[in-house]
Design a protein around this motif. Structure first.
Motif, PDB file in Angstrom:
ATOM      1  N   MET A 101      24.281  45.280  62.212  1.00 42.78           N
ATOM      2  CA  MET A 101      23.318  45.709  63.113  1.00 42.78           C
ATOM      3  C   MET A 101      22.108  45.764  62.243  1.00 42.78           C
ATOM      4  O   MET A 101      21.894  45.958  61.382  1.00 42.78           O
ATOM      5  N   ASP A 102      21.017  45.334  63.253  1.00 42.71           N
ATOM      6  CA  ASP A 102      19.655  45.376  62.784  1.00 42.71           C
ATOM      7  C   ASP A 102      18.946  46.648  62.795  1.00 42.71           C
ATOM      8  O   ASP A 102      18.607  47.142  63.969  1.00 42.71           O
ATOM      9  N   ILE A 103      19.086  47.481  62.039  1.00 39.89           N
ATOM     10  CA  ILE A 103      19.061  48.930  61.876  1.00 39.89           C
ATOM     11  C   ILE A 103      17.315  48.989  62.487  1.00 39.89           C
ATOM     12  O   ILE A 103      16.956  49.977  63.189  1.00 39.89           O
ATOM     13  N   GLY A 104      16.559  48.243  61.746  1.00 45.75           N
ATOM     14  CA  GLY A 104      15.130  48.238  62.301  1.00 45.75           C
ATOM     15  C   GLY A 104      14.966  48.109  63.489  1.00 45.75           C
ATOM     16  O   GLY A 104      14.031  48.855  64.112  1.00 45.75           O
ATOM     17  N   HIS A 105      15.332  46.961  64.154  1.00 45.86           N
ATOM     18  CA  HIS A 105      14.987  46.707  65.595  1.00 45.86           C
ATOM     19  C   HIS A 105      15.687  47.417  66.316  1.00 45.86           C
ATOM     20  O   HIS A 105      15.023  48.089  67.316  1.00 45.86           O
ATOM     21  N   ARG A 106      16.853  48.475  66.043  1.00 46.02           N
ATOM     22  CA  ARG A 106      17.598  49.195  66.917  1.00 46.02           C
ATOM     23  C   ARG A 106      16.512  50.533  66.884  1.00 46.02           C
ATOM     24  O   ARG A 106      16.379  51.131  67.860  1.00 46.02           O
ATOM     25  N   LEU A 107      16.115  51.016  65.741  1.00 44.76           N
ATOM     26  CA  LEU A 107      15.147  52.299  65.511  1.00 44.76           C
ATOM     27  C   LEU A 107      14.204  51.827  66.594  1.00 44.76           C
ATOM     28  O   LEU A 107      13.565  52.698  67.206  1.00 44.76           O
ATOM     29  N   ARG A 108      13.045  50.629  66.293  1.00 48.93           N
ATOM     30  CA  ARG A 108      11.867  50.554  67.140  1.00 48.93           C
ATOM     31  C   ARG A 108      12.161  50.435  68.556  1.00 48.93           C
ATOM     32  O   ARG A 108      11.456  51.153  69.359  1.00 48.93           O
ATOM     33  N   THR A 109      13.346  49.873  69.078  1.00 53.04           N
ATOM     34  CA  THR A 109      13.813  49.899  70.524  1.00 53.04           C
ATOM     35  C   THR A 109      13.898  51.475  70.906  1.00 53.04           C
ATOM     36  O   THR A 109      13.094  51.564  71.935  1.00 53.04           O
ATOM     37  N   ILE A 110      14.677  52.151  70.179  1.00 53.18           N
ATOM     38  CA  ILE A 110      14.960  53.337  70.777  1.00 53.18           C
ATOM     39  C   ILE A 110      13.675  54.529  70.645  1.00 53.18           C
ATOM     40  O   ILE A 110      13.306  55.086  71.476  1.00 53.18           O
TER      41      ILE A 110
ATOM     42  N   ALA B 120       7.168  59.883  62.421  1.00 50.50           N
ATOM     43  CA  ALA B 120       7.574  60.125  60.947  1.00 50.50           C
ATOM     44  C   ALA B 120       6.868  61.753  60.802  1.00 50.50           C
ATOM     45  O   ALA B 120       7.492  62.375  60.156  1.00 50.50           O
ATOM     46  N   ALA B 121       5.968  62.192  61.774  1.00 54.53           N
ATOM     47  CA  ALA B 121       5.689  63.825  61.707  1.00 54.53           C
ATOM     48  C   ALA B 121       7.003  64.403  61.883  1.00 54.53           C
ATOM     49  O   ALA B 121       7.203  65.515  61.157  1.00 54.53           O
ATOM     50  N   LYS B 122       7.665  64.144  62.822  1.00 50.31           N
ATOM     51  CA  LYS B 122       8.884  64.933  63.208  1.00 50.31           C
ATOM     52  C   LYS B 122       9.808  64.963  62.399  1.00 50.31           C
ATOM     53  O   LYS B 122      10.595  65.845  62.135  1.00 50.31           O
ATOM     54  N   ALA B 123       9.951  63.681  61.641  1.00 48.51           N
ATOM     55  CA  ALA B 123      11.001  63.523  60.769  1.00 48.51           C
ATOM     56  C   ALA B 123      10.844  63.938  59.316  1.00 48.51           C
ATOM     57  O   ALA B 123      11.631  63.889  58.418  1.00 48.51           O
ATOM     58  N   GLY B 124       9.664  64.157  59.125  1.00 48.15           N
ATOM     59  CA  GLY B 124       9.099  64.489  57.750  1.00 48.15           C
ATOM     60  C   GLY B 124       8.860  63.612  56.865  1.00 48.15           C
ATOM     61  O   GLY B 124       9.290  63.508  55.610  1.00 48.15           O
TER      62      GLY B 124
ATOM     63  N   SER C 236      17.892  55.830  53.412  1.00 43.74           N
ATOM     64  CA  SER C 236      19.016  56.688  52.884  1.00 43.74           C
ATOM     65  C   SER C 236      19.767  57.092  53.979  1.00 43.74           C
ATOM     66  O   SER C 236      19.124  57.653  55.237  1.00 43.74           O
ATOM     67  N   VAL C 237      20.905  57.756  53.875  1.00 40.02           N
ATOM     68  CA  VAL C 237      21.698  58.457  55.079  1.00 40.02           C
ATOM     69  C   VAL C 237      21.103  59.680  55.358  1.00 40.02           C
ATOM     70  O   VAL C 237      20.767  60.004  56.752  1.00 40.02           O
ATOM     71  N   ALA C 238      20.548  60.464  54.397  1.00 45.57           N
ATOM     72  CA  ALA C 238      19.732  61.717  55.025  1.00 45.57           C
ATOM     73  C   ALA C 238      18.340  61.282  55.527  1.00 45.57           C
ATOM     74  O   ALA C 238      18.196  62.014  56.832  1.00 45.57           O
ATOM     75  N   SER C 239      17.530  60.366  55.462  1.00 41.72           N
ATOM     76  CA  SER C 239      16.522  59.709  55.768  1.00 41.72           C
ATOM     77  C   SER C 239      16.791  59.491  57.279  1.00 41.72           C
ATOM     78  O   SER C 239      16.059  59.674  58.198  1.00 41.72           O
ATOM     79  N   LEU C 240      17.745  58.608  57.420  1.00 40.51           N
ATOM     80  CA  LEU C 240      18.167  58.138  58.512  1.00 40.51           C
ATOM     81  C   LEU C 240      18.550  59.094  59.594  1.00 40.51           C
ATOM     82  O   LEU C 240      18.173  59.392  60.816  1.00 40.51           O
ATOM     83  N   LYS C 241      19.265  60.291  59.167  1.00 43.17           N
ATOM     84  CA  LYS C 241      19.556  61.276  59.860  1.00 43.17           C
ATOM     85  C   LYS C 241      18.307  61.997  60.309  1.00 43.17           C
ATOM     86  O   LYS C 241      18.269  62.497  61.590  1.00 43.17           O
ATOM     87  N   SER C 242      17.592  62.414  59.399  1.00 40.03           N
ATOM     88  CA  SER C 242      16.032  63.110  59.747  1.00 40.03           C
ATOM     89  C   SER C 242      15.466  62.206  60.966  1.00 40.03           C
ATOM     90  O   SER C 242      14.996  62.760  61.895  1.00 40.03           O
ATOM     91  N   LEU C 243      15.498  61.038  60.771  1.00 44.37           N
ATOM     92  CA  LEU C 243      14.754  60.078  61.840  1.00 44.37           C
ATOM     93  C   LEU C 243      15.446  60.308  63.346  1.00 44.37           C
ATOM     94  O   LEU C 243      14.918  60.502  64.188  1.00 44.37           O
TER      95      LEU C 243
END
Length: 183
Positions: free
Chosen positions: A1-10, A22-26, A43-50
């Motif tokens: 899966m293209d994580i970057g593309h999926r994140l941008r799309t959502i 970024a502000a909401k996720a710290g 990281s798993v924690a950063s992706l979870k925060s996002l």
């Protein structure tokens, strides 16, 4: 899966700018940009925060489109969903099936020596449990810390801050479950 593309799309579907997310996720908006361009893996924690900032669960973020009319029962190793794709020295989290269609999320986790879920402790709704298959893993739950070996397990309320870290010299494999699928 293209994580970057999926994140941008959502992110764009939800009407969020990189700066707002970024502000909401710290995190910094530069970090969001690098992730969306696949120049860095979160990281798993950063992706979870996002994903919490959007908000969307890990299960929903990584869920494939499956035919709900004919539920899939058996999965080959190659059909697991890469939640945190394996890369040199990083944690690999592979999900069994589409957790959005079930009340249980099952993960096959691989921790190379020195790998961990990130410096931030994870917190999410639900309960989780797991069994160490090989290697050793240091598990922190709230203020309790234990090193678990093959055959050892854990079970806790996922709302307690927690972290997983391989402090050993060999790869650690864990099979875990989370209910409801909130990770």
């Amino acid at each position: 899966m293209d994580i970057g593309h999926r994140l941008r799309t959502i992110r764009e579907e939800r009407g969020l700018s990189q700066r707002e997310l970024a502000a909401k996720a710290g995190l910094t908006n530069g970090t969001i940009s690098l992730i969306e361009k696949n120049k860095t893996s979160p990281s798993v924690a950063s992706l979870k925060s996002l994903l919490d900032a959007i908000p969307i669960s890990m299960a929903e973020f990584f869920s494939p489109l499956e035919d709900a009319e004919t539920p899939k029962v058996f999965y080959r190793q190659s059909e697991f969903i890469e939640i945190s794709p394996s890369s040199e020295g990083q944690v690999s989290l592979r999900q069994l099936g589409n957790a959005e269609q079930h009340s249980l999320q099952v993960l096959h986790e691989t921790y190379p020596p020195g790998a961990d879920t990130g410096p931030e402790l994870l917190v999410h709704d639900g309960e989780e449990a797991g069994v160490v298959i090989s290697g050793e893993i240091e598990v922190t739950v709230d203020n309790a810390v234990s090193v678990l070996a093959p055959g050892d397990g854990y079970m806790f309320d996922s709302r307690l801050p927690h972290r997983f870290r391989n402090i050993g010299t060999v790869t650690c494999v864990v099979v875990s479950a989370c209910t409801p699928p909130s990770f």
